[in-house]
Scaffold this motif. Structure first.
Motif, PDB file in Angstrom:
ATOM      1  N   ARG A 110      33.991   8.255   1.775  1.00  0.00           N
ATOM      2  CA  ARG A 110      33.955   9.029   0.545  1.00  0.00           C
ATOM      3  C   ARG A 110      32.881  10.111   0.665  1.00  0.00           C
ATOM      4  O   ARG A 110      32.156  10.186   1.646  1.00  0.00           O
ATOM      5  N   ALA A 111      32.752  10.925  -0.369  1.00  0.00           N
ATOM      6  CA  ALA A 111      31.728  11.970  -0.373  1.00  0.00           C
ATOM      7  C   ALA A 111      30.343  11.338  -0.292  1.00  0.00           C
ATOM      8  O   ALA A 111      30.074  10.312  -0.917  1.00  0.00           O
ATOM      9  N   PHE A 112      29.465  11.935   0.499  1.00  0.00           N
ATOM     10  CA  PHE A 112      28.122  11.410   0.656  1.00  0.00           C
ATOM     11  C   PHE A 112      27.321  11.607  -0.622  1.00  0.00           C
ATOM     12  O   PHE A 112      27.320  12.682  -1.221  1.00  0.00           O
ATOM     13  N   TRP A 133      26.611   5.572   5.534  1.00  0.00           N
ATOM     14  CA  TRP A 133      27.781   6.381   5.182  1.00  0.00           C
ATOM     15  C   TRP A 133      28.572   6.762   6.431  1.00  0.00           C
ATOM     16  O   TRP A 133      29.808   6.832   6.408  1.00  0.00           O
ATOM     17  N   LEU A 134      27.875   6.997   7.534  1.00  0.00           N
ATOM     18  CA  LEU A 134      28.544   7.318   8.789  1.00  0.00           C
ATOM     19  C   LEU A 134      29.312   6.126   9.352  1.00  0.00           C
ATOM     20  O   LEU A 134      30.185   6.293  10.208  1.00  0.00           O
ATOM     21  N   GLY A 135      28.956   4.923   8.892  1.00  0.00           N
ATOM     22  CA  GLY A 135      29.661   3.740   9.361  1.00  0.00           C
ATOM     23  C   GLY A 135      28.824   2.759  10.142  1.00  0.00           C
ATOM     24  O   GLY A 135      29.328   1.744  10.621  1.00  0.00           O
ATOM     25  N   TYR A 136      27.516   3.024  10.271  1.00  0.00           N
ATOM     26  CA  TYR A 136      26.643   2.087  10.970  1.00  0.00           C
ATOM     27  C   TYR A 136      26.298   0.928  10.042  1.00  0.00           C
ATOM     28  O   TYR A 136      26.126   1.100   8.840  1.00  0.00           O
ATOM     29  N   ARG A 137      26.163  -0.257  10.646  1.00  0.00           N
ATOM     30  CA  ARG A 137      25.887  -1.460   9.868  1.00  0.00           C
ATOM     31  C   ARG A 137      24.634  -2.152  10.384  1.00  0.00           C
ATOM     32  O   ARG A 137      24.099  -1.824  11.443  1.00  0.00           O
ATOM     33  N   ASP A 138      24.171  -3.140   9.626  1.00  0.00           N
ATOM     34  CA  ASP A 138      22.999  -3.933   9.993  1.00  0.00           C
ATOM     35  C   ASP A 138      21.773  -3.053  10.215  1.00  0.00           C
ATOM     36  O   ASP A 138      21.030  -3.221  11.183  1.00  0.00           O
ATOM     37  N   ILE A 139      21.567  -2.111   9.316  1.00  0.00           N
ATOM     38  CA  ILE A 139      20.420  -1.215   9.448  1.00  0.00           C
ATOM     39  C   ILE A 139      19.140  -1.979   9.138  1.00  0.00           C
ATOM     40  O   ILE A 139      19.044  -2.694   8.142  1.00  0.00           O
ATOM     41  N   ARG A 140      18.148  -1.810   9.999  1.00  0.00           N
ATOM     42  CA  ARG A 140      16.910  -2.584   9.914  1.00  0.00           C
ATOM     43  C   ARG A 140      15.764  -1.782  10.528  1.00  0.00           C
ATOM     44  O   ARG A 140      15.986  -0.701  11.066  1.00  0.00           O
ATOM     45  N   ARG A 141      14.577  -2.336  10.437  1.00  0.00           N
ATOM     46  CA  ARG A 141      13.433  -1.712  11.088  1.00  0.00           C
ATOM     47  C   ARG A 141      13.568  -1.833  12.599  1.00  0.00           C
ATOM     48  O   ARG A 141      13.991  -2.871  13.113  1.00  0.00           O
ATOM     49  N   ALA A 142      13.227  -0.778  13.322  1.00  0.00           N
ATOM     50  CA  ALA A 142      13.300  -0.806  14.778  1.00  0.00           C
ATOM     51  C   ALA A 142      12.246  -1.763  15.333  1.00  0.00           C
ATOM     52  O   ALA A 142      11.175  -1.956  14.742  1.00  0.00           O
ATOM     53  N   ASP A 143      12.553  -2.379  16.469  1.00  0.00           N
ATOM     54  CA  ASP A 143      11.630  -3.333  17.073  1.00  0.00           C
ATOM     55  C   ASP A 143      10.340  -2.667  17.538  1.00  0.00           C
ATOM     56  O   ASP A 143       9.265  -3.256  17.468  1.00  0.00           O
ATOM     57  N   GLN A 144      10.451  -1.440  18.017  1.00  0.00           N
ATOM     58  CA  GLN A 144       9.275  -0.722  18.498  1.00  0.00           C
ATOM     59  C   GLN A 144       8.917   0.397  17.543  1.00  0.00           C
ATOM     60  O   GLN A 144       9.778   1.152  17.098  1.00  0.00           O
ATOM     61  N   ARG A 145       7.630   0.526  17.244  1.00  0.00           N
ATOM     62  CA  ARG A 145       7.171   1.584  16.344  1.00  0.00           C
ATOM     63  C   ARG A 145       7.028   2.886  17.130  1.00  0.00           C
ATOM     64  O   ARG A 145       6.373   2.925  18.166  1.00  0.00           O
ATOM     65  N   PRO A 146       7.641   3.981  16.655  1.00  0.00           N
ATOM     66  CA  PRO A 146       7.539   5.248  17.384  1.00  0.00           C
ATOM     67  C   PRO A 146       6.149   5.861  17.231  1.00  0.00           C
ATOM     68  O   PRO A 146       5.405   5.521  16.299  1.00  0.00           O
ATOM     69  N   PRO A 147       5.772   6.793  18.141  1.00  0.00           N
ATOM     70  CA  PRO A 147       4.462   7.445  18.036  1.00  0.00           C
ATOM     71  C   PRO A 147       4.307   8.228  16.743  1.00  0.00           C
ATOM     72  O   PRO A 147       3.208   8.363  16.206  1.00  0.00           O
ATOM     73  N   THR A 148       5.424   8.763  16.231  1.00  0.00           N
ATOM     74  CA  THR A 148       5.413   9.542  14.996  1.00  0.00           C
ATOM     75  C   THR A 148       6.535   9.057  14.085  1.00  0.00           C
ATOM     76  O   THR A 148       7.637   8.782  14.555  1.00  0.00           O
ATOM     77  N   GLY A 149       6.252   8.954  12.796  1.00  0.00           N
ATOM     78  CA  GLY A 149       7.293   8.599  11.856  1.00  0.00           C
ATOM     79  C   GLY A 149       7.626   7.113  11.857  1.00  0.00           C
ATOM     80  O   GLY A 149       6.822   6.268  12.244  1.00  0.00           O
ATOM     81  N   ILE A 150       8.851   6.818  11.462  1.00  0.00           N
ATOM     82  CA  ILE A 150       9.309   5.440  11.260  1.00  0.00           C
ATOM     83  C   ILE A 150      10.625   5.244  12.005  1.00  0.00           C
ATOM     84  O   ILE A 150      11.522   6.080  11.926  1.00  0.00           O
ATOM     85  N   GLY A 151      10.736   4.141  12.714  1.00  0.00           N
ATOM     86  CA  GLY A 151      11.956   3.845  13.460  1.00  0.00           C
ATOM     87  C   GLY A 151      12.847   2.888  12.702  1.00  0.00           C
ATOM     88  O   GLY A 151      12.390   1.892  12.139  1.00  0.00           O
ATOM     89  N   ILE A 152      14.136   3.195  12.654  1.00  0.00           N
ATOM     90  CA  ILE A 152      15.121   2.287  12.089  1.00  0.00           C
ATOM     91  C   ILE A 152      16.246   2.118  13.112  1.00  0.00           C
ATOM     92  O   ILE A 152      16.446   2.975  13.976  1.00  0.00           O
TER      93      ILE A 152
END
Length: 235
Positions: A110-112, A133-152
């Motif tokens: 559907r429309a975003f 919305w793109l169709g990805y599932r099981d979204i969670r925090r990434a196992d490794q923290r990136p140097p900048t920002g937040i990983g999912i």
């Protein structure tokens, strides 16, 4: 109104601050499901609010099932700021996702429906809503923290959300790509402030889709890889 599992809760609850004992009325926000229907948090009118003393990713998200299409989505756990300075976790009832049977999801998108960005946390939520919305599932925090920002992360995908006011650098893009390679995953980058020219060139060479998050919470494709992902969704 007294709630019980599997029953829709009232849209607002009375919340008492455990620090200063002030009473607040909290109304649950509605988030946009991929099908376009609003999804509200199932508040527990009999629960007791607790103060936030530390942050943990798993504690900040709650699974809620959309009553319109049956999708399970991960949304920010309700919080409320008291005038005394305490941040409160609003009590949440057991969700419909715990009890209701799963339904087959429709194939068409559907429309975003974007999530307005006011904070760094909103930027992460906006990126997660878009990926779902793109169709990805099981979204969670990434196992490794990136140097900048937040990983999912999602199944087969690693994403980085950069809510800072500085453009993402070539090193930021390369670090995301290298981490994704070690996890045998594809990757995508979301930035509020855009990208340095050499970062865009390197992303094209490495196959990294780049998006800019505007303040409405709508990801805007920066390169052709992002255009393709936006058009086709998860595969």
């Amino acid at each position: 109104m007294r709630g019980r599992p599997g029953v829709a809760m009232s849209e607002s609850v009375s919340v008492r601050c455990p620090a200063c004992r002030r009473e607040h009325v909290y109304e649950a926000p509605a988030y946009p499901c991929a099908c376009g229907a609003p999804v509200s948090m199932p508040l527990d009118p009999d629960g007791i609010a607790s103060a936030v003393t530390r942050r943990a990713w798993d504690d900040e998200w709650i699974s809620v099932r959309c009553t319109a299409c049956g999708r399970d989505g991960e949304w920010p756990r309700p919080e409320l700021g008291c005038s005394c300075g305490t941040v409160l976790l609003v009590p949440v009832a057991r969700t419909a996702a715990d009890d209701a049977p799963r339904r087959k999801e429709p194939a068409a998108r559907r429309a975003f429906q974007p999530v307005t960005i006011r904070t760094a946390r909103d930027a992460v939520t906006a990126a997660a809503v878009y990926l779902r919305w793109l169709g990805y599932r099981d979204i969670r925090r990434a196992d490794q923290r990136p140097p900048t920002g937040i990983g999912i992360a999602a199944h087969g995908l690693l994403a980085q959300v950069d809510p800072t006011v500085s453009p993402a650098s070539l090193r930021d893009v390369e670090c995301l790509w290298l981490t994704a390679m070690t996890e045998s995953a594809t990757c995508v980058y979301f930035s509020l402030a855009g990208y340095a020219p050499d970062a865009r060139t390197r992303a094209d060479a490495l196959g990294v889709p780049l998006f800019v998050l505007d303040l409405t919470g709508t990801p805007q494709p920066v390169n052709s890889l992002a255009d393709e992902l936006d058009a086709t969704g998860a595969r």
